[in-house]
Scaffold this active site. Structure first.
Site: not given
Ligand code: SF4
Length: 512
Positions: A153, A157
């Protein structure tokens, strides 16, 4: 100290020693506000009521204990299914540590996967330098044939563009220009692990297929989807296909690398679909997916390339396996082998032997949409009632398919399907409409304790029991194993309920 080198006490018993008991008491008094137990019990009991359930089901914008994981986890699963391929996640190390540990705990095997180790500076200025260094390190240290890139993410982002980052990395000499680096954007805040699997698989196929001319042949592609039983299911599917003497390619097969022997050699890569096989897969006559919801975008892409696509939903039980075999027979033009007909008869025999114990039993089940469809169909076939069928990553389309299964069976009356709901919703359901058995992954353990309903472990992840993943759940043989797992739990519950000497043990029988 209770713990010492002369006598190591496992945590199961260690925390019952007086010094720890005292420590827990102090923690309760000093850090947990000494909240009265009676008040906690009052609130806990209220959360078991219909009044609370209505509030629970009215909640929006908050998920509690979702029965799903994030996209990159699925992307790593897909990457592991290709020969000598290193999964590379553009994002932070912590996320990748989570994927590796999740797979290693489930499959009891090391899972190789690297990250571009993005930290605060990359979050502000973008992760291009991390990609340049990361690809170079991964290529030179681990010497893979292919590096499959996905994103966390954090990278999504800030909007890092994988295509241009990989092109720039090649220009900077991280990896050779012609080196294969398929990629997929896998934003973790959209969809789930099955979406990530789907995106990553489509990314690999489009990397090798785009711009190529398709020359159709008689071969068939098989795609398993994200599957916690892949180590057992894939060899079982190959065994079935070999009995047909079919020409086929399994596209994405991690079953060997998650099942390596202990013989003194560490295999970072083992098995998997080769790059040549992926290229040839474009020419196949058709592709059969074992999990339609896990491969929605991939199968759409394959269909656009001109292949016939057949999507199944976990081929379990008699009808589910019949359907699979009839599709294989139709696609290959070969008859169903007699040996498989015999396997069918054996499963029928086993079901008939045990029918009286399963018939009418009420089940609650949760998990990925394809598994829920396969399992619901099998339970209805057994005369059981899948009263609550829940999937956090199941949508309206999935719910309609489950409802159609309910409607087609007399045992489906009074059964309900719950798309986009979580395990806290399931908790309410288990208190207000109790069932005999619960089916789901390891996280159901807390529901088992809380709601006093026996859990049959199925799906991903299974952390607290060993080696379930080694056995198939697809085909007649796999269904036999699922049947045994259900029966074992029914008999365990029956024994537990008839164990009191001279009270209930008139039914504590040796013969069931
Ligand atoms: S921070 Fe985002 S990508 Fe990383 S484990 Fe958590 S939900 Fe998944």
């Amino acid at each position: 100290m209770s713990q010492n080198a002369e006598k190591i006490i496992d945590h199961e018993m260690l925390f019952r020693e007086p010094e720890y008991v005292e420590m827990f008491d102090n923690k309760k008094k000093n850090f947990e506000f000494g909240f009265p137990i009676s008040k906690m019990e009052e609130i806990r009991d209220w959360t078991k009521t219909k009044e609370y359930q209505d509030l629970n089901f009215a909640r929006e914008g908050l998920t509690v204990n979702p029965a799903k994981a994030c996209q990159p986890l699925g992307a790593v699963f897909a990457a592991v299914g290709f020969a000598k391929t290193l999964p590379f996640v553009h994002g932070s190390q912590g996320c990748v540590a989570y994927y590796r540990s999740h797979f290693s705990r489930h499959f009891k095997e090391p899972t190789s996967c690297v990250s571009s180790s993005m930290t605060e500076d990359a979050a502000v200025f973008g992760g291009l330098n991390n990609m340049i260094d990361g690809l170079s390190n991964a290529y030179n240290i681990y010497k893979p044939d292919m590096i499959a890139v996905s994103t966390t993410c954090m990278a999504e982002v800030i909007g890092d563009d994988l295509g241009s980052f990989i092109r720039t990395s090649k220009q900077k000499g991280s990896v050779p220009e012609e080196y294969d680096v398929p990629f997929a954007h896998t934003p973790a805040f959209v969809g789930s692990h099955i979406t990530g699997y789907d995106n990553a698989l489509k990314g690999v196929l489009s990397h090798f297929w785009e711009g190529q001319e398709r020359k159709p042949n008689e071969s068939i592609n098989f795609i398993g989807g994200f599957d916690g039983n892949v180590v057992g299911n894939m060899p079982e599917i190959r065994r079935i296909l070999n009995q047909f003497d079919a020409k086929y390619t399994v596209v994405c097969d991690p079953s060997e690398v998650w099942n390596t022997p202990t013989d003194g050699e560490f295999r970072m890569y083992d098995g998997g679909t080769t790059k040549d096989e992926v290229k040839q897969a474009l020419n196949a006559k058709a592709t059969l997916s074992f999990q339609g919801f896990s491969t929605e975008k991939t199968t759409k892409y394959i269909a656009e390339k001109g292949q016939e696509v057949v999507s199944l939903y976990h081929p379990m039980g008699v009808a589910g396996t019949d359907n699979l075999l009839m599709e294989i027979a139709r696609l290959t033009g070969k008859p169903i082998p007699e040996s498989l007909e015999k396997e069918r008869g054996r499963l029928m025999d086993a079901i008939a032997d045990s029918s009286s114990h399963i018939h009418g039993k009420k089940f609650a089940l949760y998990g990925d949409p394809d598994l829920m469809l396969g399992m619901t169909a099998f339970l209805l076939e057994l005369g059981a009632e899948p009263v609550h069928v829940l999937s956090t990553n199941g949508d309206k389309d999935w719910a309609e398919k489950v409802q159609a299964l309910f409607d087609a069976s007399p045992f489906g009356k009074g059964c309900h399907v719950y798309p986009k709901k979580d395990l806290w919703h399931m908790r309410s359901l288990l208190f207000t409409e109790p069932v005999d058995l619960l089916i789901g992954n390891t996280y159901g353990k807390y529901l088992e304790r809380d709601c006093d309903v026996p859990l049959i472990r199925m799906g991903f992840p299974i952390f607290d029991r060993h080696h379930h993943h080694r056995f198939p759940i697809w085909g007649y043989e796999g269904s036999m194993r699922v049947l045994v797992a259900i029966l074992d739990e029914i008999f365990e519950a029956l024994d537990a309920n008839t164990i009191d000497t001279a009270k209930t043990d008139y039914s504590y029988d040796i013969i069931r």
